[in-house]
Design an enzyme around this catalytic site. Structure first.
Site, mmCIF file in Angstrom:
data_model
loop_
_atom_site.group_PDB
_atom_site.id
_atom_site.type_symbol
_atom_site.label_atom_id
_atom_site.label_comp_id
_atom_site.label_asym_id
_atom_site.label_seq_id
_atom_site.Cartn_x
_atom_site.Cartn_y
_atom_site.Cartn_z
ATOM 1 C CG HIS A 9 -52.309 -66.078 77.058
ATOM 2 N ND1 HIS A 9 -52.368 -66.364 75.712
ATOM 3 C CD2 HIS A 9 -51.852 -64.801 77.158
ATOM 4 C CE1 HIS A 9 -51.947 -65.311 75.026
ATOM 5 N NE2 HIS A 9 -51.636 -64.350 75.873
ATOM 6 C CG HIS A 11 -51.834 -61.348 78.168
ATOM 7 N ND1 HIS A 11 -50.600 -61.781 77.732
ATOM 8 C CD2 HIS A 11 -51.648 -60.873 79.432
ATOM 9 C CE1 HIS A 11 -49.708 -61.571 78.687
ATOM 10 N NE2 HIS A 11 -50.314 -61.028 79.730
ATOM 11 C CG ASP A 49 -53.808 -59.842 72.955
ATOM 12 O OD1 ASP A 49 -53.722 -60.166 74.151
ATOM 13 O OD2 ASP A 49 -52.852 -59.930 72.159
ATOM 14 C CG HIS A 50 -54.643 -64.237 73.335
ATOM 15 N ND1 HIS A 50 -54.260 -65.104 72.331
ATOM 16 C CD2 HIS A 50 -53.713 -63.246 73.365
ATOM 17 C CE1 HIS A 50 -53.127 -64.666 71.788
ATOM 18 N NE2 HIS A 50 -52.776 -63.546 72.404
ATOM 19 C CG HIS A 87 -47.207 -65.406 77.070
ATOM 20 N ND1 HIS A 87 -46.480 -64.466 76.412
ATOM 21 C CD2 HIS A 87 -48.489 -64.970 77.013
ATOM 22 C CE1 HIS A 87 -47.276 -63.503 75.980
ATOM 23 N NE2 HIS A 87 -48.502 -63.780 76.330
HETATM 24 ZN ZN LIG Z 1 -50.222 -62.692 75.818
#
Ligand SMILES: [Zn+2]
Length: 147
Positions: free
Chosen positions: A61, A63, A65-66, A138
Site C-alpha cells: 500500500h 503509506h 513506511d511501505h 487497512h
Molecule cells: Zn499503512
C-alpha cells in the site's frame, strides 16, 4: 530452496537498528522484495541481500513506511550497474505514485514495468512464480500477497 529475510521489521520510522517493514524472498536466483520504506536499500545491504538478484517489488500500500524508499533503492540498483527491467506490482495507482516519487530520480539506466492490481483476489505469474494478491483491511487500499 526458498530463502526469506526480514531486513526491516519496524513501524513508521526507520531507526538505527530497526528499519521499516520489508521482506526479501529469493527463489532460484530471483529475488522479490515486499515493500520498500525509507532506507530499505541500507537494510538490505546490512542483511546481506544480493541486490543484483532483485527482479520484482511487491508494494502492499501507499503509506510512506511501505513505499518512500523506492527512489533510494532504485537509484542504488542503477549505481550498482542494473540495466535490465525491474517489475513493480501493487495497488491501483502504483504507476502514478511511483512517477511522483521518482521526480527526484528521473533517469534510471533500466526501465520499470508496472503491474497494477485491482484489490480483488487475483492470481498472476511472473518469473515462473505463481502469485495471488488479496485485499487486506487497512485505512487505504492494501494488498497481501501469497507466493
Ligand atoms: Zn499503512
Amino acid at each position: 530452496m526458498v530463502e526469506i529475510c526480514l531486513p526491516g521489521t519496524g513501524g513508521m520510522l526507520p531507526l538505527e537498528n530497526r528499519w521499516t517493514a520489508s521482506c526479501w524472498i529469493e527463489f532460484q536466483g530471483t529475488a522479490i522484495l515486499i515493500d520498500c520504506g525509507e532506507g530499505t536499500q541500507i537494510a538490505l545491504k546490512k542483511a546481506g541481500c544480493r541486490l543484483s538478484r532483485l527482479a520484482l517489488l511487491l508494494i502492499t500500500h501507499f503509506h510512506a513506511d511501505h513505499i518512500a524508499g523506492l527512489p533510494g533503492l532504485l537509484l542504488t540498483l542503477g549505481n550498482y550497474g542494473k540495466n535490465t527491467p525491474i517489475t513493480i506490482a501493487g495497488p491501483a495507482g502504483l504507476e502514478q505514485v511511483t512517477a511522483s516519487l521518482m521526480t527526484i530520480a528521473p533517469n534510471l539506466p533500466y526501465s520499470i514495468i508496472f503491474k497494477e492490481l485491482d484489490g480483488k483476489n487475483q492470481d498472476f505469474d511472473l518469473f515462473s512464480i505463481c502469485f495471488s494478491s488479496m485485499h487486506l483491511k487497512h485505512r487505504i487500499p492494501c494488498l497481501g500477497y501469497r507466493i
